[in-house]
Design an enzyme around this catalytic site. Structure first.
Site, PDB file in Angstrom:
ATOM      1  N   ASN A  85      28.870  49.971 -48.068  1.00 21.78           N
ATOM      2  CA  ASN A  85      28.874  50.008 -49.530  1.00 21.78           C
ATOM      3  C   ASN A  85      29.524  48.762 -50.142  1.00 21.78           C
ATOM      4  O   ASN A  85      29.688  48.712 -51.374  1.00 21.78           O
ATOM      5  CB  ASN A  85      29.597  51.241 -50.041  1.00 21.78           C
ATOM      6  N   ILE A  92      31.038  45.944 -54.756  1.00 21.88           N
ATOM      7  CA  ILE A  92      31.146  47.339 -54.330  1.00 21.88           C
ATOM      8  C   ILE A  92      29.992  48.123 -54.949  1.00 21.88           C
ATOM      9  O   ILE A  92      29.744  48.027 -56.171  1.00 21.88           O
ATOM     10  CB  ILE A  92      32.492  47.941 -54.758  1.00 21.88           C
ATOM     11  N   CYS A  93      29.341  48.920 -54.113  1.00 20.64           N
ATOM     12  CA  CYS A  93      28.275  49.792 -54.585  1.00 20.64           C
ATOM     13  C   CYS A  93      28.798  51.221 -54.608  1.00 20.64           C
ATOM     14  O   CYS A  93      28.812  51.929 -53.602  1.00 20.64           O
ATOM     15  CB  CYS A  93      27.051  49.674 -53.686  1.00 20.64           C
ATOM     16  N   ILE A  94      29.277  51.634 -55.788  1.00 24.15           N
ATOM     17  CA  ILE A  94      29.816  52.978 -55.963  1.00 24.15           C
ATOM     18  C   ILE A  94      29.451  53.438 -57.367  1.00 24.15           C
ATOM     19  O   ILE A  94      29.435  52.638 -58.322  1.00 24.15           O
ATOM     20  CB  ILE A  94      31.350  52.995 -55.719  1.00 24.15           C
TER      21      ILE A  94
END
Length: 293
Positions: A85, A92-94
């Site tokens: 992620n 950041i992939c959130i």
């Protein structure tokens, strides 16, 4: 740099979060604004225990928008990490940093979500495929990246102190000897005066001590002579008394002996008449007649 126009709501929210952080138990996690800009924050996330990131320390940089908290902050990993992620550039992939952002979320809660993301990632293509199909390879690669990029570097050992070479004087020795001799000569009168003062003090002290010793010895001698004279007078008095008693005894004895001799003499002298009769009687008894039958 901070935004050119910062709303009062944003500044109020930032100060409130700073005050709330002082009340929270962060543990090993750190989070604080920079000293010169309240809209730029920095923090660190420790690798969770039991995960492939254990032992690592990951630096985070947070940039707040002008209308924060109504816009989600931009967060980047400054430390490289092998995570499905998190990109190699640190993005950041959130969901909470994109579509699911809420003004009710604080920066401290975002940091806790990132820490839990290291333990429970959200599978996405590429790394997610490796995570689903070859978990062993994924974990070994993540550990390798953690050791390489996130392990805190030990403090450098300070070098040992270098011994400085002795400083050699460029002044000629003859000049040093002349200076020292002149100093000693200049110091001699003071030392001689001090020595003379000490000797005068010592002589005066010794004289006073001698005088006091003489006075003490004279007083002791006088006391001894007085005691001897008193003893001699007492002895002479006792001797005279003894001699007087002896003389009296001798006189009394002589008188008694004379009286005794006189008495014996008077007893031994017969009367005149008795003496003649006795002589005549003795004459009468001088002739003894013996008859031979």
């Amino acid at each position: 740099m901070p935004p050119l126009v910062a709303s009062a709501t944003s500044l109020k929210r930032i100060h409130r979060e700073i005050a709330d952080l002082k009340k929270e138990d962060l543990g090993k996690l750190t989070l604080s604004p920079s000293t010169d800009n309240l809209f730029v924050w920095r923090g660190t996330i420790p690798g969770p225990e039991g995960s492939v990131y254990e032992g690592g320390e990951f630096e985070i940089e947070i940039a707040l928008a002008q209308d924060y908290p109504f816009t989600a902050p931009k967060i980047m990993f400054k430390t490289r990490i092998y995570h499905m992620n998190i990109s190699q550039q640190g993005s950041i992939c959130i969901d909470i940093l994109k579509n699911n952002w809420s003004p009710a979320l604080s920066l401290f809660k975002v940091m806790l979500s990132l820490s839990s993301l290291l333990t429970d990632p959200n599978p996405i293509p590429s790394i997610a495929t490796q995570y689903m199909r070859n978990r062993k390879l994924h974990d070994s690669t993540a550990r390798e990246w953690t050791e390489k990029h996130a392990r805190p570097k030990p403090a450098p050992i300070p070098p040992p102190p270098v011994a400085m070479p002795p400083i050699q004087s460029t002044i000629p020795s003859s000049f040093v000897i002349g200076v020292t001799s002149s100093r000693t000569r200049s110091k001699r009168p003071a030392s001689d005066a001090a020595a003379a003062g000490r000797t005068s003090n010592n002589t005066s002290g010794s004289r006073s001590q001698r005088q006091s010793a003489r006075v003490a010895s004279a007083s002791v001698i006088e006391l001894a002579s007085d005691s001897e004279e008193q003893g001699a007078i007492g002895n002479s008095r006792s001797e005279s008394r003894a001699l007087g008693k002896r003389k009296r005894n001798v006189v009394d004895g002589s008188e008694q002996s004379a009286e005794h001799e006189d008495q014996t003499r008077t007893k031994r002298r017969p009367p005149t008449g008795t003496a003649s009769s006795s002589s005549s009687s003795s004459n009468d008894h001088d002739v003894i007649v013996i008859d031979d039958d």
